[in-house]
Structure formats: C-alpha cells, structure tokens
Write a protein that holds these residues in place. Structure first.
Motif, PDB file in Angstrom:
ATOM      1  N   UNK A  26       0.829  -1.208   0.000  1.00  0.00           N
ATOM      2  CA  UNK A  26       0.000   0.000   0.000  1.00  0.00           C
ATOM      3  C   UNK A  26       0.859   1.251   0.000  1.00  0.00           C
ATOM      4  N   UNK A  27       0.287   2.327  -0.508  1.00  0.00           N
ATOM      5  CA  UNK A  27       0.964   3.618  -0.476  1.00  0.00           C
ATOM      6  C   UNK A  27      -0.061   4.700  -0.157  1.00  0.00           C
ATOM      7  N   UNK A  28       0.464   5.840   0.277  1.00  0.00           N
ATOM      8  CA  UNK A  28      -0.382   6.960   0.667  1.00  0.00           C
ATOM      9  C   UNK A  28       0.026   8.180  -0.156  1.00  0.00           C
ATOM     10  N   UNK A  29      -0.937   9.033  -0.469  1.00  0.00           N
ATOM     11  CA  UNK A  29      -0.669  10.206  -1.304  1.00  0.00           C
ATOM     12  C   UNK A  29      -0.288  11.433  -0.485  1.00  0.00           C
ATOM     13  N   UNK A  30      -0.238  11.306   0.826  1.00  0.00           N
ATOM     14  CA  UNK A  30      -0.050  12.485   1.676  1.00  0.00           C
ATOM     15  C   UNK A  30       1.208  12.407   2.538  1.00  0.00           C
ATOM     16  N   UNK A  31       2.147  11.543   2.205  1.00  0.00           N
ATOM     17  CA  UNK A  31       3.333  11.351   3.050  1.00  0.00           C
ATOM     18  C   UNK A  31       4.628  11.817   2.395  1.00  0.00           C
ATOM     19  N   UNK A  32       4.543  12.659   1.373  1.00  0.00           N
ATOM     20  CA  UNK A  32       5.759  13.075   0.668  1.00  0.00           C
ATOM     21  C   UNK A  32       6.731  13.834   1.569  1.00  0.00           C
ATOM     22  N   UNK A  33       6.213  14.723   2.397  1.00  0.00           N
ATOM     23  CA  UNK A  33       7.105  15.509   3.259  1.00  0.00           C
ATOM     24  C   UNK A  33       7.836  14.606   4.247  1.00  0.00           C
TER      25      UNK A  33
END
Length: 343
Positions: free
Chosen positions: A194-201
C-alpha cells in the motif's frame, strides 16, 4: 556541453579491462540494518478494543492510545571488506514498492544488489516511509489519507510489460521482444505494498536523515523515488556524489531550486523501451527531462542512457528485473567509473 553515452563508455573502457563485475565472489565485512528519520506522536481519546491475538489466546483488551514512532524508513546494508567504490551505493525504490526491487529478481535471478556488491560497492537498500519494514501508521489519526493499491493490470500496462492484460496468465499479451520475464509477473505482483498520497514531506525528511547519516554516497534510484533523491542532493550540498535515475517518475522544479549547488554532481538518466507514443509516460518524463536540461544549462554532467538507442532493446519500466538487467548494470557501472566514483 551534453555528452553522448557512447563517449562516456569509451572513457570508461580502461577501467573495466581485466575484470568482470558479474563474476567471482566478494568478501563481506558486515551485514546490518537500521531505521532513519521519524518522530514521536501521541494519540489519546481512542476507544479500547477486545481482540483475540492468536487462535488459542484469551481475549485481551488493546489500548490504542500512547506514544508512537512514525515517519521512519528502514535500511539494510552490506559492507565489503575491501570496497572498490569511493562511496557507498544507496538504492531507493519506486512507488508502491520496497527495497525488494533491488534484491533477487521475481524469476529467481540475482538482482542489482548482488551485481553492485560484486562490482565493489557497499550497498544500502532501503524501504521508504510507509513501505515494508519501515512500517506504517494509523489512518486517519496520523496518515491523513487512506492507502491505495496498484492493480495488476496497471502494473502490466503502466510498467510497459505489455498492452494486453488478462487475469489468465496464458492470455496476457507482452510487447514483442520484451525483456521482462512474464512468467514471473504474478510473483512480481506479490511485492506490491500500500501507499499513501499524503506522506511526501515525511518521506523526504527520512531520506534526508539517511543522507546525513551515511553519505557521502551515490544514489541509484527508481521511478517515484527519483524526485526524493534529487531533492536530497539539493538539501545536502556535497553529500551526494552521483545520482543514477532509472526511469525517473519525477524531479524538482528547476525554477524553484538552486541548481548551482549540484552542478558538480554527475547525473545519469536511464530510459527503457516502448516509450514512443505513450502519452502517460510522455507526461511523466516532462519533469525529469526539464531537470536534466537545466543541469546541462548549468554546465553539469547530466548524461542520458537511452537503452534502445544504445542497442539494448525491450526493457520495461522495471529495468532492474528484466532478463538483460546485468547488461544495463554494466553500462551504469562503466558510467560511474568514467565519473571517478570508483577508487
């Protein structure tokens, strides 16, 4: 001035005479692992639950409140007794994947971790924030968006393995001359996470912490990870000594960063086959191509390894898993030698 890849190969030829990076053994001095980055968060006000943790265990109360670590990445390293590279090699994976990308290939053949160890590099393979052994955190209390998952059809078509996907492996249509071992595609699909779109920072912060801990270093990076690697180089001038971006899926905006701090860092951009006429990949390539052009305009080394143009045909997006991946790795190794990244 832009250099052709052929000219780089001629410069490197002398460095490769007398040895083959893909044969022979290597002596390891240490195998280990660690986590980098991350921060403590506290949760409160959540309801307790009663759970049976194993089939034979009694029901227990589980309290989800308290302090937790989040935002860390995981690294496994192999250090050689006598490395021939000047700097350790950090291997960063792409989106929805983990460091398994660089390990044994889905068809059972040795991967690039093994190749570059044999070529004389200390190798650090990481699982980014939210992936694999880095672990992940509660949603929506810590991660602010739900996870999403890559369907197998998206991987088959988007990774340019073939144009026709079917749930029946016998009915899948691969590209003619394609190098991905299609008989191992279902095995490859087991690597998806799974991956999340809000964890770049958080991901960038963890990679920056890794660079601060391990580097000076060279980074070999794939797909989504490329933007993080290039930004990490910008964030820590002098720490990253070279970047090999394999089918990069992103790059910083040259207008928003100071490229003078990295114009002395050699970059190599590696692209596979079946890209012509692919609108999706044309959009994805726009940012890396713009970044490369800006590096060249600064007088930096930003070489392009267009595999089919150099006689290496049929490569998918998963270049390091293709049947001819050692041939590609040899070109990368020669480029590193030409750019004085070996002793």
């Amino acid at each position: 001035m832009e250099r052709s890849f052929t000219s780089v190969m001629l410069l490197a030829a002398a460095a490769l005479v007398g040895g083959c990076a893909t044969t022979g053994g290597f002596q390891v001095s240490e195998v280990g692992s660690f986590h980098a980055g991350g921060t403590q968060v506290a949760l409160s006000g959540l309801a307790e639950r009663e759970l049976r943790l194993t089939p034979s265990a009694p029901v227990m109360k589980v309290n989800p409140n308290g302090e937790f670590e989040t935002g860390q990445l995981y690294v496994q390293y192999v250090r050689l007794a006598a490395p021939r590279a000047r700097y350790p090699l950090l291997m960063w994976h792409g989106g929805g994947l983990t460091g398994v990308t660089w390990e044994t290939k889905p068809d059972g053949a040795p991967g690039w971790q093994q190749y570059f160890l044999q070529a004389g590099h200390d190798v650090y393979v990481s699982d980014a924030v939210e992936r694999g052994r880095a672990s992940w955190s509660r949603y929506p209390e810590i991660y602010t968006s739900e996870p999403f998952f890559r369907p197998k059809q998206e991987a088959w078509e988007g990774f340019r393995i073939g144009a026709g996907y079917s749930k029946d492996p016998a009915q899948r249509v691969a590209y003619p001359g394609g190098q991905f071992p299609v008989e191992a595609f279902d095995q490859f699909a087991k690597q998806a996470v799974p991956r999340w779109a809000t964890n770049n920072a958080a991901t960038q912060a963890a990679y920056d912490a890794l660079v601060a801990k391990v580097c000076p270093c060279v980074i070999v990076v794939h797909s989504q990870g490329s933007a993080f690697a290039m930004q990490a180089s910008l964030n820590a001038p002098g720490k990253v000594k070279g970047i090999v971006a394999v089918e990069p899926g992103g790059a910083p905006d040259p207008a928003a960063v100071n490229l003078t701090t990295v114009k002395g860092v050699p970059h190599l951009f590696v692209w596979g086959d079946n890209l012509a006429g692919n609108e999706g990949w044309a959009r994805l390539r726009a940012a890396p191509d713009r970044y490369r052009a800006a590096l060249l305009a600064q007088g930096g080394v930003a070489d392009l390894l267009d595999l089919p143009a150099n006689g290496i045909k049929g490569n998918s997006h998963m270049v390091m898993m293709d049947r001819n991946s050692d041939q590609v790795a040899a070109r990368i190794q020669a480029w590193m030698s030409a750019n004085r990244l070996m002793k």
